[in-house]
Design a protein around this motif. Sequence first.
Motif, PDB file in Angstrom:
ATOM      1  N   ILE A   7      10.525   0.265   0.109  1.00 51.01           N
ATOM      2  CA  ILE A   7       9.548  -0.037   1.166  1.00 51.01           C
ATOM      3  C   ILE A   7       8.311  -0.687   0.552  1.00 51.01           C
ATOM      4  O   ILE A   7       7.759  -1.656   1.087  1.00 51.01           O
ATOM      5  CB  ILE A   7       9.148   1.245   1.928  1.00 51.01           C
ATOM      6  CG1 ILE A   7      10.356   1.849   2.638  1.00 51.01           C
ATOM      7  CG2 ILE A   7       8.032   0.948   2.935  1.00 51.01           C
ATOM      8  CD1 ILE A   7      10.063   3.187   3.309  1.00 51.01           C
ATOM      9  N   ALA A   8       7.883  -0.154  -0.595  1.00 49.39           N
ATOM     10  CA  ALA A   8       6.726  -0.720  -1.292  1.00 49.39           C
ATOM     11  C   ALA A   8       7.050  -2.109  -1.836  1.00 49.39           C
ATOM     12  O   ALA A   8       6.224  -3.031  -1.751  1.00 49.39           O
ATOM     13  CB  ALA A   8       6.290   0.207  -2.428  1.00 49.39           C
ATOM     14  N   VAL A  29       4.162   6.800  -1.430  1.00 48.35           N
ATOM     15  CA  VAL A  29       5.547   6.333  -1.348  1.00 48.35           C
ATOM     16  C   VAL A  29       6.432   7.402  -0.712  1.00 48.35           C
ATOM     17  O   VAL A  29       7.320   7.102   0.085  1.00 48.35           O
ATOM     18  CB  VAL A  29       6.087   5.964  -2.745  1.00 48.35           C
ATOM     19  CG1 VAL A  29       7.524   5.457  -2.644  1.00 48.35           C
ATOM     20  CG2 VAL A  29       5.201   4.907  -3.402  1.00 48.35           C
ATOM     21  N   ARG A  68       6.088   3.015   6.851  1.00 52.14           N
ATOM     22  CA  ARG A  68       6.239   1.649   6.350  1.00 52.14           C
ATOM     23  C   ARG A  68       4.962   0.827   6.573  1.00 52.14           C
ATOM     24  O   ARG A  68       4.459   0.175   5.652  1.00 52.14           O
ATOM     25  CB  ARG A  68       7.423   0.978   7.053  1.00 52.14           C
ATOM     26  CG  ARG A  68       7.619  -0.493   6.688  1.00 52.14           C
ATOM     27  CD  ARG A  68       8.720  -1.109   7.536  1.00 52.14           C
ATOM     28  NE  ARG A  68       8.857  -2.527   7.281  1.00 52.14           N
ATOM     29  CZ  ARG A  68       9.620  -3.052   6.340  1.00 52.14           C
ATOM     30  NH1 ARG A  68      10.327  -2.258   5.559  1.00 52.14           N
ATOM     31  NH2 ARG A  68       9.695  -4.361   6.177  1.00 52.14           N
ATOM     32  N   ARG A 121       6.241  -9.141   1.064  1.00 47.72           N
ATOM     33  CA  ARG A 121       5.658  -9.586   2.332  1.00 47.72           C
ATOM     34  C   ARG A 121       4.256 -10.148   2.119  1.00 47.72           C
ATOM     35  O   ARG A 121       3.887 -11.182   2.684  1.00 47.72           O
ATOM     36  CB  ARG A 121       5.620  -8.397   3.290  1.00 47.72           C
ATOM     37  CG  ARG A 121       5.045  -8.692   4.655  1.00 47.72           C
ATOM     38  CD  ARG A 121       5.042  -7.419   5.485  1.00 47.72           C
ATOM     39  NE  ARG A 121       4.741  -7.676   6.875  1.00 47.72           N
ATOM     40  CZ  ARG A 121       4.724  -6.731   7.817  1.00 47.72           C
ATOM     41  NH1 ARG A 121       5.021  -5.479   7.489  1.00 47.72           N
ATOM     42  NH2 ARG A 121       4.429  -7.041   9.066  1.00 47.72           N
ATOM     43  N   ALA A 145       9.198  -4.198  -0.616  1.00 44.78           N
ATOM     44  CA  ALA A 145       9.227  -5.100   0.538  1.00 44.78           C
ATOM     45  C   ALA A 145       7.809  -5.471   0.961  1.00 44.78           C
ATOM     46  O   ALA A 145       7.545  -6.608   1.376  1.00 44.78           O
ATOM     47  CB  ALA A 145       9.970  -4.437   1.702  1.00 44.78           C
ATOM     48  N   GLY A 146       6.888  -4.507   0.848  1.00 41.96           N
ATOM     49  CA  GLY A 146       5.493  -4.774   1.190  1.00 41.96           C
ATOM     50  C   GLY A 146       4.871  -5.802   0.257  1.00 41.96           C
ATOM     51  O   GLY A 146       4.148  -6.704   0.697  1.00 41.96           O
ATOM     52  N   ARG A 200      12.634   5.684  -1.347  1.00 40.21           N
ATOM     53  CA  ARG A 200      11.693   5.002  -0.463  1.00 40.21           C
ATOM     54  C   ARG A 200      10.902   3.889  -1.160  1.00 40.21           C
ATOM     55  O   ARG A 200      10.178   3.141  -0.508  1.00 40.21           O
ATOM     56  CB  ARG A 200      10.705   6.019   0.136  1.00 40.21           C
ATOM     57  CG  ARG A 200      11.376   7.141   0.902  1.00 40.21           C
ATOM     58  CD  ARG A 200      10.376   7.988   1.672  1.00 40.21           C
ATOM     59  NE  ARG A 200      10.049   7.367   2.954  1.00 40.21           N
ATOM     60  CZ  ARG A 200       8.851   6.953   3.304  1.00 40.21           C
ATOM     61  NH1 ARG A 200       7.839   7.060   2.451  1.00 40.21           N
ATOM     62  NH2 ARG A 200       8.637   6.407   4.486  1.00 40.21           N
ATOM     63  N   ILE A 250       2.105   2.002   4.242  1.00 42.08           N
ATOM     64  CA  ILE A 250       2.300   1.566   2.854  1.00 42.08           C
ATOM     65  C   ILE A 250       1.952   0.089   2.708  1.00 42.08           C
ATOM     66  O   ILE A 250       1.236  -0.310   1.783  1.00 42.08           O
ATOM     67  CB  ILE A 250       3.751   1.834   2.400  1.00 42.08           C
ATOM     68  CG1 ILE A 250       4.012   3.342   2.330  1.00 42.08           C
ATOM     69  CG2 ILE A 250       4.021   1.185   1.042  1.00 42.08           C
ATOM     70  CD1 ILE A 250       5.451   3.717   2.053  1.00 42.08           C
ATOM     71  N   HIS A 251       2.417  -0.727   3.638  1.00 46.16           N
ATOM     72  CA  HIS A 251       2.148  -2.163   3.562  1.00 46.16           C
ATOM     73  C   HIS A 251       0.658  -2.455   3.742  1.00 46.16           C
ATOM     74  O   HIS A 251       0.106  -3.334   3.065  1.00 46.16           O
ATOM     75  CB  HIS A 251       2.967  -2.907   4.618  1.00 46.16           C
ATOM     76  CG  HIS A 251       4.428  -2.955   4.305  1.00 46.16           C
ATOM     77  ND1 HIS A 251       5.316  -3.786   4.964  1.00 46.16           N
ATOM     78  CD2 HIS A 251       5.169  -2.271   3.391  1.00 46.16           C
ATOM     79  CE1 HIS A 251       6.533  -3.605   4.466  1.00 46.16           C
ATOM     80  NE2 HIS A 251       6.464  -2.686   3.524  1.00 46.16           N
TER      81      HIS A 251
END
Length: 235
Positions: free
Chosen positions: A30-31, A94, A99, A37, A33-34, A27, A102-103
């Motif tokens: 995901i972090a 995490v 999602r 972003r 990607a955050g 996972r 986390i973001h």
Amino acid sequence: MDPLIRLKNARTEGQIPNTIYDSIVRRFPIAVAGINRIEKASGIRYPVAYVEPSLVVSAPDPNSYEYGILFARTIPVVFEERFQVVIQVSAPLVAYGLRGTIHAILAHEFLHYLELMSRISRMDLLSDEVSGSIFENVYSDETRLFEPRVVFRDRTLLEHITKKFPSGFRDHKLEDKAIRLWSEKNLPKTNISLDSNTIKLSAESLSKIKLAPEFVSKLDELEKKSAKIKRKKIY
């Protein structure tokens, strides 16, 4: 720096079960990607971040039953006379966070980072007040940050932040999972005091910290825009 190095060491030492380790590694994108972003939405590079293989819990008083789970922290450090800011992301976030959650938390810590760097640029880090309770700390937190809508050009990200941080972060489902699936399973836990993030630097030490002029200019611009929005809220 490998952001998972402490997690890998914890597994090697038998502190983290393989199933939990595999889940966090699976996972972790995901972090990542955050972070990507946030950099795209702000135009500013995210500081160094790493996964802390423990549940971080803060209490204002050793004799108090009041405590808070800190799913991420912005930590100023001085190592070999070099100042650096790192974002500590807890493994339970995490492992169990949605999602959007986390973001939102990563973005919130990014705002802390910007404020800290802004204070450094003004030579304003000689001392800091320490709040007496989790609630007071949340209140101080909310009144001092840069305005998210000034920093981020990402409507969905802003909605996540607004939803998760109306007056301090609360996500009861995530907290419940962290307690049931981590704390009650006797997985690593770190207890910290509310003032553990406080750092005091001498004027001489501050003068040695060099920030890129364009970064300082960007911080100044964001701070002025945030101040205008906050004044409008008051009136």
